[in-house]
Write an enzyme that holds these catalytic residues in place. Sequence first.
Site, PDB file in Angstrom:
ATOM      1  CG  HIS A 118       2.799   0.228  -3.632  1.00  0.00           C
ATOM      2  ND1 HIS A 118       3.339   1.469  -3.826  1.00  0.00           N
ATOM      3  CD2 HIS A 118       2.762   0.043  -2.284  1.00  0.00           C
ATOM      4  CE1 HIS A 118       3.626   2.018  -2.666  1.00  0.00           C
ATOM      5  NE2 HIS A 118       3.293   1.167  -1.715  1.00  0.00           N
ATOM      6  CB  CYS A 132       2.297   4.312  -5.889  1.00  0.00           C
ATOM      7  SG  CYS A 132       3.834   5.092  -6.343  1.00  0.00           S
TER       8      CYS A 132
END
Length: 589
Positions: free
Chosen positions: A144, A83
């Site tokens: 994130h 990610c």
Amino acid sequence: MEHSRLMWPFTSGLIILIVSATYCDGLDNDSSLKPNFVLMMVDDLGIGDIGCYGNDTIRTPNIDKLALDGVKLTQHIAAAPLCTPSRAAFMTGRYALRSGLGATGRVQVILFLGGSAGLPPSETTFAKLLQREGYTTGIVGKWHLGLNCESRNDHCHHPNNHGFDYFYGLPFTLFNDCKSGEGSEVLVDIQLRLRDLTVLLGLALLTLVCVCAAGLLDVSGKALVLLALLWLLAFGVWYVPFRLHTWNCILMRNQDVVEQPMNLETLSERLIGEAEQFVERNQHKPFMLFLSLAHVHTPLFISKDFAGKSKNGLYGDNVEEVDWMIGRMVNVIDRLDLSDRTLMYFTSDHGGFIEDSDARGQKGGWNGIYRGGKAMGGWEGGIRVPGIFRWPGRLPAGKVIDEPTSLMDVYPTLVNLAGAELPKDRTFDGHDLMPLIEGRTERSEHEFMFHYCGIYLNAARWHPPGSDAIFKVHFFTPNFSPPGAGGCYEIGICMCHPEFVTYHDPPLVFNLAADPSESTPLSAETEPRYAEVLQRMGRAVEEHRRTLRPVPNQLTWEKVLWRPWLQPCCGTFPFCSCSEASGTAGPAA
Ligand SMILES: *[C@@H]1O[C@H](CO)[C@@H](O)[C@H](O)[C@H]1NC(C)=O
Ligand SMILES: *[C@@H]1O[C@H](CO)[C@@H](O)[C@H](O)[C@H]1NC(C)=O
């Protein structure tokens, strides 16, 4: 009289000319001509999970329709298999190691919101460039890419400081720890070791106290106090950072924490509702919305409407819910009559997580015919993802493109369409996709592509000019466990630093055009261009390396680990707790 009669048509013509010239001039930078952008990214979705990419059991009618109405890319490649680095590359149009988000060790993503790692302020996201062109920019969902640098509220890595006017969603990500009853996911082995240490120290302390009380031994009070302090410290280090449910699983609206810990039951509806409202609020001026879904990352939360509905268990239910959310996004664009000036994009940040399963079955995604998955930077299953563009009237409908493309291409594509310019002081790794997806050219500009796993160059691909071949070389491959398996099942996820991989010299060579599953490496006997491939790749890697500059590493232990003074919190630290009351007052941007 005669004179003025002659003059009239002349002056009126002049007036019309001037007026129209001014008008056209105005149109040159008239924001009403700039297209809108709706970018939809799913988390951890495998390319084999989608109907139009070959899945025949999971139902994804809305995503399939998007492909029917637009352009489907079959060789769309994420710049990293995890990610944080993949999203960093997407947001900056550059390989993640250029911004310091290429890891050297096991920690390859941001693990704590209370750490200081993140996308450095020196990076210019495409959102920032669009903002300068008069766009209203929003991100709904997962970020994130870090939050703070030095204090709880400096928000140096926050989306608002990276070009987004509006943020609603998860500054972190969805983790197992966000759902009670699921196992922990963050540094589990270290957690267990710290717990054992705490227990041991506690036992030692207790024994000493008893022994002293019984008068069997004379230990100084100081030593006992010291041991007690040591125990407290061990307890704190073990227990506090890992209270992740409260620490990491939060929702923010712009700069404010609005829910801590977040309530997963209503999350899907709130995210899609926010996305729709953003479009409605901004329908009359150019906007860019990044809908970054929390699905289909574990722990696979699901709304009641979708639970148990698919033929593929909880994971399939999640994909079907994603499809429903995509449908709602398309609907709001169509309903507001924005379709012919809105470029819509659908993708996943990297491949499905094949090692993730439990007694109830598969929890991660399916990467179709491709080998490997999430966390594998070389094998195709880790990086080949769905990629769909839709723009009725501008892009052809139902077109399929097999050329290599990258998620990093979105950056220059958007920037060009918005009439902005790429910053000249840095290297970009993406290419404008419009010529390819509009059909003005047949070939992708990506002759070479480099595949990183952390800071390590894992593989590279070459699409030789004038040829259909897609050669790929692997400089190393992850050590699968148990041996012979298709993933790193024993450790749960593959790593890419030296102890966990096997180096290949000469590298393994495949031709993806003939062998998309990377099943049989080529040799000088089986491939006439074998020597040329190795030589050409070697040169390309050298040239690529020359474009890299040393930058501070964002993923050091020092930056990644949790610190109380960086922890975002609503209420009084450490008793952070709040929940978003229904019908909260509307946002600004
Ligand atoms: C469809 O997706 C599910 C869930 O990931 C997977 O188990 C199944 O094998 C896929 N089917 C096909 C035909 O790819
Ligand atoms: C276009 O307009 C925007 C918003 O008013 C402005 O910021 C930008 O500099 C303009 N661009 C050009 C090329 O004039």
